[in-house]
Motif scaffolding. Structure first.
Motif, PDB file in Angstrom:
ATOM      1  N   GLY A   1      37.456  64.961  22.955  1.00 10.79           N
ATOM      2  CA  GLY A   1      36.359  65.759  23.856  1.00 10.79           C
ATOM      3  C   GLY A   1      37.005  65.698  25.476  1.00 10.79           C
ATOM      4  O   GLY A   1      36.008  65.999  26.267  1.00 10.79           O
ATOM      5  N   ALA A   2      37.993  65.386  25.701  1.00 11.93           N
ATOM      6  CA  ALA A   2      38.788  65.696  26.882  1.00 11.93           C
ATOM      7  C   ALA A   2      38.487  66.857  27.626  1.00 11.93           C
ATOM      8  O   ALA A   2      38.259  67.972  26.754  1.00 11.93           O
ATOM      9  CB  ALA A   2      39.943  65.198  27.077  1.00 11.93           C
ATOM     10  N   GLY A   3      38.405  67.084  28.950  1.00 10.78           N
ATOM     11  CA  GLY A   3      38.303  68.499  29.414  1.00 10.78           C
ATOM     12  C   GLY A   3      39.696  68.860  29.688  1.00 10.78           C
ATOM     13  O   GLY A   3      40.451  69.095  28.806  1.00 10.78           O
TER      14      GLY A   3
ATOM     15  N   PHE B   1      42.819  62.337  38.062  1.00 11.06           N
ATOM     16  CA  PHE B   1      42.531  62.189  36.610  1.00 11.06           C
ATOM     17  C   PHE B   1      41.790  61.266  36.044  1.00 11.06           C
ATOM     18  O   PHE B   1      42.037  60.073  37.047  1.00 11.06           O
ATOM     19  CB  PHE B   1      43.964  62.277  35.713  1.00 11.06           C
ATOM     20  CG  PHE B   1      44.654  63.697  35.907  1.00 11.06           C
ATOM     21  CD1 PHE B   1      44.675  64.642  35.371  1.00 11.06           C
ATOM     22  CD2 PHE B   1      45.574  63.669  37.162  1.00 11.06           C
ATOM     23  CE1 PHE B   1      45.376  65.749  35.438  1.00 11.06           C
ATOM     24  CE2 PHE B   1      46.529  64.798  37.431  1.00 11.06           C
ATOM     25  CZ  PHE B   1      46.168  65.738  36.599  1.00 11.06           C
ATOM     26  N   ASP B   2      41.185  61.446  35.318  1.00 13.88           N
ATOM     27  CA  ASP B   2      40.266  60.299  34.490  1.00 13.88           C
ATOM     28  C   ASP B   2      40.931  59.211  33.861  1.00 13.88           C
ATOM     29  O   ASP B   2      40.698  58.156  33.463  1.00 13.88           O
ATOM     30  CB  ASP B   2      39.112  60.868  33.754  1.00 13.88           C
ATOM     31  CG  ASP B   2      38.184  61.647  34.655  1.00 13.88           C
ATOM     32  OD1 ASP B   2      37.181  61.157  35.309  1.00 13.88           O
ATOM     33  OD2 ASP B   2      38.147  62.938  34.313  1.00 13.88           O
TER      34      ASP B   2
ATOM     35  N   LYS C   1      36.075  60.002  27.716  1.00 18.35           N
ATOM     36  CA  LYS C   1      34.526  60.434  27.769  1.00 18.35           C
ATOM     37  C   LYS C   1      34.656  62.035  27.647  1.00 18.35           C
ATOM     38  O   LYS C   1      35.550  62.764  28.136  1.00 18.35           O
ATOM     39  CB  LYS C   1      33.862  60.053  29.041  1.00 18.35           C
ATOM     40  CG  LYS C   1      33.672  58.856  29.469  1.00 18.35           C
ATOM     41  CD  LYS C   1      32.689  58.601  30.627  1.00 18.35           C
ATOM     42  CE  LYS C   1      33.091  59.191  31.836  1.00 18.35           C
ATOM     43  NZ  LYS C   1      34.411  58.702  32.393  1.00 18.35           N
ATOM     44  N   PRO C   2      33.428  62.682  27.245  1.00 16.47           N
ATOM     45  CA  PRO C   2      33.618  64.219  26.984  1.00 16.47           C
ATOM     46  C   PRO C   2      33.755  64.667  28.537  1.00 16.47           C
ATOM     47  O   PRO C   2      33.087  64.340  29.632  1.00 16.47           O
ATOM     48  CB  PRO C   2      32.197  64.480  26.729  1.00 16.47           C
ATOM     49  CG  PRO C   2      31.752  63.193  25.875  1.00 16.47           C
ATOM     50  CD  PRO C   2      32.453  62.251  26.649  1.00 16.47           C
ATOM     51  N   GLY C   3      34.854  65.583  28.710  1.00 18.21           N
ATOM     52  CA  GLY C   3      34.962  66.293  29.932  1.00 18.21           C
ATOM     53  C   GLY C   3      35.907  65.478  30.636  1.00 18.21           C
ATOM     54  O   GLY C   3      36.515  66.213  31.606  1.00 18.21           O
ATOM     55  N   ASP C   4      36.628  64.421  30.207  1.00  9.11           N
ATOM     56  CA  ASP C   4      37.511  63.683  31.164  1.00  9.11           C
ATOM     57  C   ASP C   4      38.829  64.536  31.340  1.00  9.11           C
ATOM     58  O   ASP C   4      39.134  65.212  30.420  1.00  9.11           O
ATOM     59  CB  ASP C   4      37.979  62.731  30.380  1.00  9.11           C
ATOM     60  CG  ASP C   4      37.167  61.239  30.813  1.00  9.11           C
ATOM     61  OD1 ASP C   4      36.221  61.566  31.727  1.00  9.11           O
ATOM     62  OD2 ASP C   4      37.335  60.195  30.187  1.00  9.11           O
TER      63      ASP C   4
ATOM     64  N   VAL D   1      46.975  58.831  41.440  1.00 13.74           N
ATOM     65  CA  VAL D   1      46.476  60.035  41.092  1.00 13.74           C
ATOM     66  C   VAL D   1      45.441  59.650  39.830  1.00 13.74           C
ATOM     67  O   VAL D   1      44.842  60.536  39.095  1.00 13.74           O
ATOM     68  CB  VAL D   1      47.403  61.013  40.373  1.00 13.74           C
ATOM     69  CG1 VAL D   1      48.352  61.495  41.306  1.00 13.74           C
ATOM     70  CG2 VAL D   1      48.170  60.338  39.206  1.00 13.74           C
ATOM     71  N   THR D   2      44.768  58.425  39.720  1.00  8.34           N
ATOM     72  CA  THR D   2      43.889  57.981  38.709  1.00  8.34           C
ATOM     73  C   THR D   2      42.506  57.840  39.844  1.00  8.34           C
ATOM     74  O   THR D   2      42.573  57.265  40.707  1.00  8.34           O
ATOM     75  CB  THR D   2      44.154  56.657  38.157  1.00  8.34           C
ATOM     76  OG1 THR D   2      45.689  56.572  37.584  1.00  8.34           O
ATOM     77  CG2 THR D   2      43.086  56.264  37.107  1.00  8.34           C
TER      78      THR D   2
END
Ligand SMILES: C[S@@+](CC[C@H](N)C(=O)[O-])C[C@H]1O[C@@H](n2cnc3c(N)ncnc32)[C@H](O)[C@@H]1O
Length: 391
Positions: free
Chosen positions: A239-241, A289-290, A216-219, A323-324
Motif C-alpha cells: 500500500g505504499a505511495g 520518507f516514511d 501504512k497506506p500512502g507511505d 531523511v526519515t
C-alpha cells in the motif's frame, strides 16, 4: 584415508563441533595431501576428531563433514545429507517456490550451496573439497528434485580463495536466461545466468515480509541498494505511495522494472546511482520518507575490513536518519558475519546522537528459515536486520 594431526588444544573446538581447521593449526600429514583430498583429523595424541576434506593452500585448510567415527565420508553420507536438507525445507511455510535447499555448513555440507528457483536448480561450489564431490552431488540432486535444468557455478571469490576455476554452466537439462519465481503474492524474474549471487536474495524473504507489516497506506518509501526491487515491490504491494529504488547496477534495475510490470505495479522510481551520492542529493533537496531501507552488499569480507565497513554504515545512517520523517521507520541490514548486530546497534546509537534523533527499536530479523545456522559455528549467522522508529 589420509591422516592429519592438529596442534595440542585445537581438539577442544573440534570436539565442540566447530568444523574448520585453519592452516597454522595443522602439524603433520601421513602423506602430502592434494587439494580436496578426504582426510581423518586426529588430535596431537592420535585420537579421532572427525572426517573432512583438505585444501592445504587455503587458510581454512580442513572442513569437517562428520564428527562420528562410524560415519565416514562416502556417497551415502552425501545423499543422506541432501535428503535431510530437502526434508527440512518441506516442513517450512516459506510461501515461495524459490528457496535455499542447501546452506553449506548450515546443512552440514560445507562448500555447497544449492538454491531452487521453481523447476531450476543453481549449485554453487565454494570449496575445492566439495567440488571434488560433485559427481556424488549433482546426480543425487537430479534424482531427488527432478528439475528441468541445473546450473553450476564457482564464484570469483571462491576461485580466489580456493584456487578453483571460476565457471558458470548448464550441467543438466535446459536453464532459460530468466526464470519467474513467486514470493508471497508477488512474482519476480531471476536471472540465473547473469545475476548476483545465485540470482535472487532469498535470505531476505522474512525481512521483506516483516517490512510489509510496517507500511501504512500512502507511505513514501526509499529502497537503498534495491537490486531487482524485491523490497520496493513488497512495500508497494502493501500500500505504499511513492517508492524510490536506488542501485548502481543497470542490469539489476532493468530486471526491477520488468518485475514491476510483471506484477502490474506502478509508482516506483528507479534510480541508477551510488547510494552515498544519492543520499546527499536527497538531503540537499530536503526530501524525506516514511520508510527507509538500507540493504548494502557485504562491506566486510574479513575482520580486517570491519573498521572501514563501520565508517560506511555511519555515513549511510547519518544521512538516512535525516531523511526519515518523524515517526518513520528505518531498516538497516548487514550481510557480513563480521559486521555484527551489536556493531549495527552501536553505529545507529552514535548516528542518532549526532543527528539528535531519538530512536526506538521495533523489530529485528535474521536470514530466513531456509538459511539455518549452526550454534557451534557463529559464522553461519551472517544476515542481521534492525528496524528503528525514528522520532
Ligand atoms: C544485498 S544486495 C540488495 C538486495 C535487495 N535488497 C533484495 O532484496 O533483492 C546489494 C545491492 O547493492 C548494490 N550496490 C552495491 N554498491 C552500491 C552503491 N554504492 N550504490 C548503490 N547500489 C550499490 C548492488 O548492485 C546490489 O544490487
Amino acid at each position: 584415508m589420509l591422516q592429519v594431526r592438529v596442534k595440542p588444544g585445537v581438539e577442544d573446538k573440534i570436539r565442540g563441533f566447530f568444523p574448520w581447521v585453519y592452516k597454522p593449526e595443522v602439524t603433520g600429514y601421513s602423506k602430502q595431501p592434494k587439494k580436496g583430498d578426504l582426510v581423518v583429523v586426529r588430535d596431537a595424541k592420535g585420537g579421532f576428531l572427525g572426517y573432512g576434506y583438505i585444501n592445504p593452500h587455503a587458510n581454512i585448510s580442513i572442513r569437517i563433514l562428520s564428527f562420528k567415527k562410524e560415519e565416514e565420508i562416502n556417497i551415502e553420507l552425501i545423499r543422506r545429507r541432501l535428503k535431510e536438507a530437502i526434508e527440512y525445507r518441506k516442513r517450512l511455510n516459506l510461501d515461495s517456490d524459490a528457496y535455499r535447499l542447501v546452506h553449506s555448513e548450515g546443512d552440514f555440507l560445507p562448500g555447497l550451496i544449492v538454491d531452487l528457483y521453481g523447476d531450476y536448480v543453481v549449485v554453487e561450489f565454494t570449496t575445492y573439497g566439495m567440488n571434488r564431490l560433485r559427481e556424488w552431488v549433482l546426480p543425487a540432486l537430479v534424482e531427488f528434485l527432478k528439475p528441468k535444468g541445473v546450473y553450476e557455478k564457482v564464484s570469483e571469490y571462491a576461485s580466489s580463495v580456493e584456487g578453483l576455476e571460476q565457471r558458470g554452466e548448464v550441467v543438466y537439462g535446459h536453464v532459460p536466461e530468466e526464470v519467474v519465481i513467486r514470493e508471497g503474492d508477488l512474482r519476480f524474474y531471476v536471472n540465473i545466468l547473469e545475476g548476483q549471487k545465485t540470482g535472487f536474495f532469498l535470505d531476505q524473504r522474512r525481512a521483506r515480509r516483516l517490512l510489509r507489516d510496517m507500511v501504512k497506506p500512502g507511505d513514501e518509501c526509499l529502497d537503498l541498494f534495491c537490486h531487482t526491487g524485491a523490497f520496493a515491490l513488497h512495500m508497494k504491494k502493501a500500500g505504499a505511495g511513492r517508492v524510490t529504488a536506488v542501485d548502481t547496477s543497470k542490469g539489476a534495475l532493468r530486471v526491477g522494472k520488468k518485475n514491476a510490470e510483471l506484477n502490474h505495479i506502478r509508482g516506483i522510481e528507479w534510480v541508477e546511482e551510488d547510494v552515498f551520492d544519492f543520499l546527499r542529493v536527497l538531503r540537499r533537496a530536503r526530501k524525506s520518507f516514511d520508510i527507509v531501507v538500507i540493504d548494502p552488499p557485504s562491506f566486510a569480507k574479513n575482520r580486517f575490513a570491519v573498521e572501514g565497513a563501520l565508517r560506511g554504515y555511519k555515513e549511510l545512517l547519518l544521512t538516512s536518519l535525516k531523511v526519515t520523517k518523524p515517526g518513520g521507520y528505518l531498516a538497516v541490514y548487514s550481510c557480513s558475519f563480521h559486521v555484527t548486530r551489536e556493531h549495527l546497534l552501536q553505529v545507529l546509537l552514535e548516528a542518532s546522537k549526532d543527528v539528535k534523533r531519538q530512536v526506538r527499536i521495533v523489530a529485528e530479523s535474521f536470514q530466513d528459515l531456509d538459511h539455518p545456522w549452526v550454534l557451534q559455528m557463529p559464522n553461519t549467522l551472517y544476515l542481521k536486520g534492525i528496524y528503528a522508529e525514528v522520532r
